[in-house]
Design an enzyme around this catalytic site. Sequence first.
Site, PDB file in Angstrom:
ATOM      1  N   SER A   1      15.039 109.754 115.064  1.00  0.00           N
ATOM      2  CA  SER A   1      13.572 109.724 115.114  1.00  0.00           C
ATOM      3  C   SER A   1      12.985 109.103 113.847  1.00  0.00           C
ATOM      4  O   SER A   1      11.768 108.990 113.713  1.00  0.00           O
ATOM      5  CB  SER A   1      13.009 111.143 115.306  1.00  0.00           C
ATOM      6  OG  SER A   1      13.528 112.021 114.336  1.00  0.00           O
TER       7      SER A   1
ATOM      8  N   ASN B   1      14.474 123.164 112.523  1.00  0.00           N
ATOM      9  CA  ASN B   1      13.562 123.577 113.598  1.00  0.00           C
ATOM     10  C   ASN B   1      12.241 124.128 113.070  1.00  0.00           C
ATOM     11  O   ASN B   1      11.167 123.779 113.560  1.00  0.00           O
ATOM     12  CB  ASN B   1      14.254 124.594 114.508  1.00  0.00           C
ATOM     13  CG  ASN B   1      15.493 124.006 115.155  1.00  0.00           C
ATOM     14  OD1 ASN B   1      15.713 122.797 115.079  1.00  0.00           O
ATOM     15  ND2 ASN B   1      16.306 124.846 115.764  1.00  0.00           N
TER      16      ASN B   1
ATOM     17  N   THR C   1     -29.810 107.647 138.283  1.00  0.00           N
ATOM     18  CA  THR C   1     -28.791 108.446 138.974  1.00  0.00           C
ATOM     19  C   THR C   1     -28.214 107.495 140.026  1.00  0.00           C
ATOM     20  O   THR C   1     -28.942 106.624 140.530  1.00  0.00           O
ATOM     21  CB  THR C   1     -29.373 109.695 139.670  1.00  0.00           C
ATOM     22  OG1 THR C   1     -30.243 109.275 140.712  1.00  0.00           O
ATOM     23  CG2 THR C   1     -30.150 110.583 138.692  1.00  0.00           C
TER      24      THR C   1
ATOM     25  N   LYS D   1     -20.246  82.482 125.451  1.00  0.00           N
ATOM     26  CA  LYS D   1     -19.973  83.902 125.651  1.00  0.00           C
ATOM     27  C   LYS D   1     -19.883  84.717 124.378  1.00  0.00           C
ATOM     28  O   LYS D   1     -19.422  84.269 123.347  1.00  0.00           O
ATOM     29  CB  LYS D   1     -18.683  84.074 126.459  1.00  0.00           C
ATOM     30  CG  LYS D   1     -18.873  83.597 127.874  1.00  0.00           C
ATOM     31  CD  LYS D   1     -17.944  84.262 128.826  1.00  0.00           C
ATOM     32  CE  LYS D   1     -18.321  85.708 129.014  1.00  0.00           C
ATOM     33  NZ  LYS D   1     -17.361  86.376 129.895  1.00  0.00           N
TER      34      LYS D   1
ATOM     35  N   ASN E   1     -18.560  88.583 123.953  1.00  0.00           N
ATOM     36  CA  ASN E   1     -18.002  89.670 124.763  1.00  0.00           C
ATOM     37  C   ASN E   1     -17.972  91.013 124.030  1.00  0.00           C
ATOM     38  O   ASN E   1     -17.632  91.055 122.848  1.00  0.00           O
ATOM     39  CB  ASN E   1     -16.576  89.314 125.196  1.00  0.00           C
ATOM     40  CG  ASN E   1     -16.549  88.105 126.106  1.00  0.00           C
ATOM     41  OD1 ASN E   1     -17.481  87.881 126.880  1.00  0.00           O
ATOM     42  ND2 ASN E   1     -15.496  87.319 126.011  1.00  0.00           N
TER      43      ASN E   1
ATOM     44  N   GLU F   1     -14.996  97.654 125.595  1.00  0.00           N
ATOM     45  CA  GLU F   1     -14.084  97.465 126.727  1.00  0.00           C
ATOM     46  C   GLU F   1     -12.695  98.012 126.406  1.00  0.00           C
ATOM     47  O   GLU F   1     -12.065  98.674 127.234  1.00  0.00           O
ATOM     48  CB  GLU F   1     -13.947  95.977 127.059  1.00  0.00           C
ATOM     49  CG  GLU F   1     -15.164  95.364 127.708  1.00  0.00           C
ATOM     50  CD  GLU F   1     -14.986  93.854 127.836  1.00  0.00           C
ATOM     51  OE1 GLU F   1     -14.354  93.420 128.808  1.00  0.00           O
ATOM     52  OE2 GLU F   1     -15.446  93.120 126.944  1.00  0.00           O
TER      53      GLU F   1
ATOM     54  N   TYR G   1      14.290 125.471 119.915  1.00  0.00           N
ATOM     55  CA  TYR G   1      14.320 124.017 119.852  1.00  0.00           C
ATOM     56  C   TYR G   1      15.264 123.406 120.875  1.00  0.00           C
ATOM     57  O   TYR G   1      16.383 123.859 121.065  1.00  0.00           O
ATOM     58  CB  TYR G   1      14.721 123.557 118.440  1.00  0.00           C
ATOM     59  CG  TYR G   1      14.644 122.053 118.299  1.00  0.00           C
ATOM     60  CD1 TYR G   1      13.423 121.428 118.077  1.00  0.00           C
ATOM     61  CD2 TYR G   1      15.779 121.265 118.448  1.00  0.00           C
ATOM     62  CE1 TYR G   1      13.330 120.052 117.989  1.00  0.00           C
ATOM     63  CE2 TYR G   1      15.701 119.883 118.363  1.00  0.00           C
ATOM     64  CZ  TYR G   1      14.474 119.276 118.132  1.00  0.00           C
ATOM     65  OH  TYR G   1      14.391 117.917 118.049  1.00  0.00           O
TER      66      TYR G   1
ATOM     67  N   GLN H   1      11.637 116.394 120.320  1.00  0.00           N
ATOM     68  CA  GLN H   1      11.419 115.246 119.434  1.00  0.00           C
ATOM     69  C   GLN H   1      10.416 114.266 120.047  1.00  0.00           C
ATOM     70  O   GLN H   1       9.784 113.479 119.348  1.00  0.00           O
ATOM     71  CB  GLN H   1      12.762 114.560 119.176  1.00  0.00           C
ATOM     72  CG  GLN H   1      12.710 113.397 118.236  1.00  0.00           C
ATOM     73  CD  GLN H   1      14.100 112.994 117.780  1.00  0.00           C
ATOM     74  OE1 GLN H   1      14.739 113.698 117.031  1.00  0.00           O
ATOM     75  NE2 GLN H   1      14.567 111.850 118.259  1.00  0.00           N
TER      76      GLN H   1
ATOM     77  N   LYS I   1       6.286 113.511 119.169  1.00  0.00           N
ATOM     78  CA  LYS I   1       5.686 112.824 118.018  1.00  0.00           C
ATOM     79  C   LYS I   1       4.972 111.516 118.321  1.00  0.00           C
ATOM     80  O   LYS I   1       3.822 111.322 117.916  1.00  0.00           O
ATOM     81  CB  LYS I   1       6.759 112.566 116.957  1.00  0.00           C
ATOM     82  CG  LYS I   1       7.165 113.852 116.293  1.00  0.00           C
ATOM     83  CD  LYS I   1       8.289 113.687 115.316  1.00  0.00           C
ATOM     84  CE  LYS I   1       8.837 115.074 115.027  1.00  0.00           C
ATOM     85  NZ  LYS I   1       9.359 115.755 116.262  1.00  0.00           N
TER      86      LYS I   1
HETATM   87  N1  ARG Z   1      14.085 115.016 114.518  1.00  0.00           N
HETATM   88  C1  ARG Z   1      13.931 116.312 115.093  1.00  0.00           C
HETATM   89  C2  ARG Z   1      12.610 116.367 115.839  1.00  0.00           C
HETATM   90  O1  ARG Z   1      11.792 115.582 115.545  1.00  0.00           O
HETATM   91  C3  ARG Z   1      13.932 117.360 114.027  1.00  0.00           C
HETATM   92  C4  ARG Z   1      14.425 118.710 114.472  1.00  0.00           C
HETATM   93  C5  ARG Z   1      15.860 118.607 114.787  1.00  0.00           C
HETATM   94  N2  ARG Z   1      16.454 119.874 114.993  1.00  0.00           N
HETATM   95  C6  ARG Z   1      17.665 119.982 115.558  1.00  0.00           C
HETATM   96  N3  ARG Z   1      18.135 121.161 115.717  1.00  0.00           N
HETATM   97  N4  ARG Z   1      18.305 118.930 115.981  1.00  0.00           N
HETATM   98  O2  ARG Z   1      12.373 117.186 116.729  1.00  0.00           O
END
Ligand code: ARG
Length: 467
Positions: free
Chosen positions: A23, A110, A155, A283, A285, A290, A317, A322, A325
């Site tokens: 990630s 976690n 309306t 034009k 725009n 939009e 977890y 992940q 995000k």
């Molecule tokens: N990169 C992970 C996430 O964004 C972090 C937590 C990972 N925890 C684990 N037990 N693998 O969720």
Amino acid sequence: MGKLWGGRFTKQTNHLVDEYTASIGFDQALAEEDIQGSLAHVTMLGKCGIVPQEDVETIKAGLQTVLDKIRRGEIEFSVADEDIHMNVEKNLIAEIGPVGGKLHTGRSRNDQVATDMHLYLRKRVVELAGMLHELQKSLIGQARDNLDTIIPGYTHLQRAQPILFAHHLMAYVSMFQRDIERLMDSYKRINVLPLGAGALAGTTFPIDRHFVAEQLQFDRVYENSLDAVSDRDFIVEFLSHASIIMMHLSRLSEELVLWSSTEFNFIELDDAFCTGSSIMPQKKNPDVPELVRGKTGRVYGNLMGLLTVLKSLPLAYNKDMQEDKEGMFDTVATLEGALQLFAPMIATMKVNKSRMREAVNQDFSNATDIADFLVGKGLPFRQAHEVIGKTVLYCIQQGKYLLDLTMEEFQQFSPLFDDTIYEVLRPETVVNARNVYGGTAMDQVAEAIKRGEVLLSMTEQWLAEHV
Ligand code: ARG
């Protein structure tokens, strides 16, 4: 140095697995929060006698060095180290040696990642409330300048009754006020500390979660360790508030697009907020509204995405989480981008008052008021409605508006008409007749603007308390 968790393994990770599960490509945006959380955690480890004080000092200095390097762009993040948490830890150990390995005592990624998300989102919520507040200021400014500007109110997108343009703008101020209040309310649930939950069950070390909360200025700690690491409600809630904000912006966008068409010609957006056409030189725009209208789709999508990720997910977890995000980052960026543009675009928008007047003079939006006039003379409303329906039909056939009719013409439809009807039908009279709390009469809208100013200062106070 191999993987931080490499001990149990006999083989190298397949590089496709590294790439697929990492990630770091996006969670590097959490670097500041991650290190902020680690600094508080290690300070607590020292205070509780879990890590010797001199090691704590070394780790803090090391974390600071890593943070400075990240800020200067001197750290190359590694996919093999998966995420921001392990990248920071690896770099810390590279910086200060094995003592850096003490940082993760009594903690899991976690509760660490959850803490980062809470720290991140609480900042964004305050920022966004501030941006909505700026937009409200622009709208109120335009409302003040248009306290005597009358437009047809619609309306079904058909002219209905005349209203003040200021009244229309103040409706958006109310909508954005609800948005601000939703964000303020959500802050209470964001500002809760998960750290100390460990992987899921708590930790064997004698940590002090409340001390960490105090240092990081969290109001509370999570009551239940399992809930602390499983909870992403605060993100779902944010994405849903964000969706409502985008829905509001998309409605305003649609009106701006309509109003700036030649057919309406009610407003002109400033050149600085418009774009041209590559082929048609005439034009100009309204690309910004939009695109905001269009980007509403991805913000809704991010909400549905996370709800679906979390559906049926067992507690604690799971790697699925992940996926919380990118949608959140994308929503923050989309919303901030839109709001940053909207406040100055509304403030600089030109209002074509004479064209609005022309539109009001050329419609039948005063028809309700002559029906009400006949009711005042004793005619039952249904009958009055019928009479005015016929009068309007006559006007349409004659190519006239109600105010163009002579007294003789009026009296063909009802003997109850007299000269005062011409005053009743004036757009100003029609507007000012709606003199109820929350109505479009000038006095009422002036009061609404005053109330809006009070709300502005209440938000300012909240923002000052939540920097
Ligand atoms: N990169 C992970 C996430 O964004 C972090 C937590 C990972 N925890 C684990 N037990 N693998 O969720």
